[in-house]
Design a protein around this motif. Structure first.
Motif, mmCIF file in Angstrom:
data_model
loop_
_atom_site.group_PDB
_atom_site.id
_atom_site.type_symbol
_atom_site.label_atom_id
_atom_site.label_comp_id
_atom_site.label_asym_id
_atom_site.label_seq_id
_atom_site.Cartn_x
_atom_site.Cartn_y
_atom_site.Cartn_z
ATOM 1 N N THR A 52 -1.029 12.504 9.327
ATOM 2 C CA THR A 52 0.362 12.925 9.087
ATOM 3 C C THR A 52 1.393 12.037 9.768
ATOM 4 N N LEU A 53 0.940 10.993 10.446
ATOM 5 C CA LEU A 53 1.864 10.128 11.181
ATOM 6 C C LEU A 53 1.914 8.733 10.565
ATOM 7 N N CYS A 54 3.085 8.115 10.674
ATOM 8 C CA CYS A 54 3.219 6.717 10.304
ATOM 9 C C CYS A 54 3.480 5.904 11.563
ATOM 10 N N GLU A 55 3.503 4.597 11.397
ATOM 11 C CA GLU A 55 3.768 3.717 12.531
ATOM 12 C C GLU A 55 4.918 2.771 12.187
ATOM 13 N N LEU A 56 5.852 2.627 13.107
ATOM 14 C CA LEU A 56 6.913 1.631 12.980
ATOM 15 C C LEU A 56 6.333 0.306 13.467
ATOM 16 N N GLN A 57 6.306 -0.678 12.589
ATOM 17 C CA GLN A 57 5.528 -1.888 12.869
ATOM 18 C C GLN A 57 6.359 -3.172 12.787
ATOM 19 N N LYS A 58 5.953 -4.125 13.589
ATOM 20 C CA LYS A 58 6.416 -5.510 13.504
ATOM 21 C C LYS A 58 7.942 -5.622 13.394
ATOM 22 N N MET A 59 8.605 -5.011 14.368
ATOM 23 C CA MET A 59 10.058 -5.121 14.482
ATOM 24 C C MET A 59 10.366 -6.350 15.344
ATOM 25 N N TYR A 60 10.746 -7.432 14.702
ATOM 26 C CA TYR A 60 11.032 -8.682 15.402
ATOM 27 C C TYR A 60 12.344 -9.260 14.882
ATOM 28 N N PHE A 61 13.186 -9.736 15.825
ATOM 29 C CA PHE A 61 14.505 -10.230 15.444
ATOM 30 C C PHE A 61 14.852 -11.469 16.262
ATOM 31 N N LEU A 62 15.283 -12.512 15.592
ATOM 32 C CA LEU A 62 15.667 -13.734 16.283
ATOM 33 C C LEU A 62 16.919 -13.511 17.132
ATOM 34 N N GLN A 82 22.495 -15.919 4.733
ATOM 35 C CA GLN A 82 22.626 -17.265 4.171
ATOM 36 C C GLN A 82 21.256 -17.871 3.848
ATOM 37 N N ARG A 83 20.432 -17.043 3.197
ATOM 38 C CA ARG A 83 19.112 -17.428 2.687
ATOM 39 C C ARG A 83 18.086 -17.692 3.789
ATOM 40 N N ARG A 84 18.385 -17.266 4.988
ATOM 41 C CA ARG A 84 17.427 -17.402 6.090
ATOM 42 C C ARG A 84 16.922 -16.031 6.506
ATOM 43 N N ILE A 85 15.625 -15.926 6.738
ATOM 44 C CA ILE A 85 15.033 -14.692 7.250
ATOM 45 C C ILE A 85 15.172 -14.719 8.774
ATOM 46 N N LEU A 86 15.860 -13.716 9.303
ATOM 47 C CA LEU A 86 16.137 -13.676 10.742
ATOM 48 C C LEU A 86 15.429 -12.535 11.459
ATOM 49 N N GLY A 87 14.777 -11.657 10.717
ATOM 50 C CA GLY A 87 14.077 -10.543 11.351
ATOM 51 C C GLY A 87 13.490 -9.617 10.320
ATOM 52 N N GLY A 110 22.646 -8.001 18.739
ATOM 53 C CA GLY A 110 24.003 -7.610 19.109
ATOM 54 C C GLY A 110 24.866 -7.190 17.944
ATOM 55 N N ARG A 111 24.305 -7.087 16.759
ATOM 56 C CA ARG A 111 25.064 -6.687 15.573
ATOM 57 C C ARG A 111 24.674 -5.302 15.048
ATOM 58 N N GLY A 112 23.741 -4.636 15.714
ATOM 59 C CA GLY A 112 23.317 -3.319 15.263
ATOM 60 C C GLY A 112 22.370 -3.354 14.083
ATOM 61 N N LEU A 113 21.898 -4.529 13.703
ATOM 62 C CA LEU A 113 21.052 -4.633 12.513
ATOM 63 C C LEU A 113 19.636 -4.136 12.761
ATOM 64 N N ALA A 114 19.135 -4.286 13.977
ATOM 65 C CA ALA A 114 17.811 -3.741 14.283
ATOM 66 C C ALA A 114 17.830 -2.225 14.134
ATOM 67 N N ALA A 119 0.831 -1.207 0.000
ATOM 68 C CA ALA A 119 0.000 0.000 0.000
ATOM 69 C C ALA A 119 0.865 1.256 0.000
ATOM 70 N N ASP A 120 0.289 2.368 -0.474
ATOM 71 C CA ASP A 120 1.010 3.641 -0.504
ATOM 72 C C ASP A 120 1.477 4.028 0.902
ATOM 73 N N GLY A 121 2.681 4.551 0.965
ATOM 74 C CA GLY A 121 3.220 5.009 2.237
ATOM 75 C C GLY A 121 3.639 3.888 3.156
ATOM 76 N N SER A 122 3.736 2.672 2.636
ATOM 77 C CA SER A 122 4.077 1.509 3.441
ATOM 78 C C SER A 122 5.293 0.800 2.863
ATOM 79 N N ALA A 123 6.013 0.111 3.704
ATOM 80 C CA ALA A 123 7.140 -0.718 3.261
ATOM 81 C C ALA A 123 7.528 -1.647 4.397
ATOM 82 N N TYR A 124 8.039 -2.808 4.031
ATOM 83 C CA TYR A 124 8.528 -3.750 5.043
ATOM 84 C C TYR A 124 9.821 -4.366 4.511
ATOM 85 N N TRP A 125 10.798 -4.485 5.419
ATOM 86 C CA TRP A 125 12.097 -5.046 5.052
ATOM 87 C C TRP A 125 12.402 -6.262 5.922
ATOM 88 N N VAL A 126 13.096 -7.211 5.334
ATOM 89 C CA VAL A 126 13.552 -8.368 6.091
ATOM 90 C C VAL A 126 15.079 -8.353 6.142
#
Length: 301
Positions: A220-230, A203-208, A235-239, A192-199
């Motif tokens: 005028t506001l957006c929401e930071l959504q579904k931030m989940y990390f295995l 090594q071909r595994r989705i980790l977050g 500890g790598r700064g990726l989040a 949808a417009d104004g939306s995006a999600y990144w994984v």
């Protein structure tokens, strides 16, 4: 700021600090030797340990320790855990040299800080600390890829969200994101417009993953959504890297601010959001449907 500008500022800073000189300030010490004395004051070290601390090669560390040994500023003793190596430590003369070095350089830096007001100096400290952490984090991220979510990622991403939710006791019978009906078709929702999600893939595994979407009920506001990390991703700064990417996307979309809801169970996440400039607010905004999330945070652009 872009990379070229930062590199130019860094070059200027290196020159102003005298890091290109053969000696540190007006003392007969190279910058590497000065750093070596400072490290030995904290804890004695072998050549290999010093190379790791200074992030130089072993020959460089060995050569500078030998020079300091010749000046009688350091001394050695056998390594009780490895008879093939020696442990280097400061002598009384070396400690005196280091104290003189600190006095000289602190005086120099005090003169620089006198050009800045207290709030500017505090901001400088925070920015330098953040820059140092970013450099360290980037070194741990080789091979990890942040990319847009695709339909082929739906099942793996939903599995990550369910696994992390279970880890923290976020059950489906309450108002948490794991109970959202969209969980298994997220690639469709985030088109949808104004939306995006990144994984985050390794090594071909989705980790977050994590995303941005308009905040329901707020124009005028957006929401930071579904931030989940295995756990293996942490500890790598990726989040933080993903969250920064999401916030940049939000600004480019014209949002005036970003809202999020979480729970006190996720202490690491709250600390991350605070480091990014989110502040806790007393009331909920919009209509998220996550009534069990008692922590509400907002960052304005």
């Amino acid at each position: 700021m872009d990379a070229n500008t930062l590199r130019q500022l860094s070059r200027q800073l290196v020159r102003h600090l005298g890091m290109l000189d053969s000696q540190c300030g007006n003392m007969a010490l190279s910058p590497v030797q000065a750093h070596t004395l400072i490290e030995l004051a904290d804890h004695p070290a072998t050549v290999n340990e010093m190379a790791v601390r200074l992030q130089v090669d072993k020959s460089n560390a060995s050569r500078n320790l030998a020079m300091l040994l010749n000046q009688q500023w350091v001394e050695t003793q056998p390594n009780p855990q490895d008879g093939r190596s020696q442990i280097y430590q400061l002598t009384a003369q070396g400690m005196q040299k280091l104290e003189a070095l600190h006095d000289a350089l602190n005086g120099q830096v005090d003169a620089w800080l006198a050009q800045m007001d207290d709030d500017e100096a505090a901001q400088l400290g925070r920015s330098l600390a953040r820059y140092s952490k970013s450099i360290q984090a980037a070194a741990k991220q080789d091979g990890y890829v942040i990319r847009p979510l695709t339909p082929l990622d739906n099942a793996a991403t939903a599995a990550v969200i369910r696994r992390v939710s279970a880890e923290y006791g976020l059950t489906t019978d309450k108002g948490y994101g794991v109970a959202d009906p969209i969980l298994d078709r997220m690639s469709e929702v985030y088109q949808a417009d104004g939306s995006a999600y990144w994984v985050i893939e390794y090594q071909r595994r989705i980790l977050g993953g994590g995303g941005i979407a308009p905040l329901a009920g707020e124009a005028t506001l957006c929401e930071l959504q579904k931030m989940y990390f295995l756990p293996e991703l942490r500890g790598r700064g990726l989040a933080r890297k993903l969250a920064v990417k999401a916030l940049r996307f939000a600004r480019a979309q014209g949002y005036r601010g970003c809202y999020l809801e979480t729970t006190a169970n996720l202490g690491e996440a709250i600390a991350l959001y605070e480091s990014l400039g989110f502040v806790q607010i007393p009331q909920a905004l919009g209509s998220t449907g996550h009534d069990a999330c008692e922590v509400r945070m907002l960052k304005t652009f």
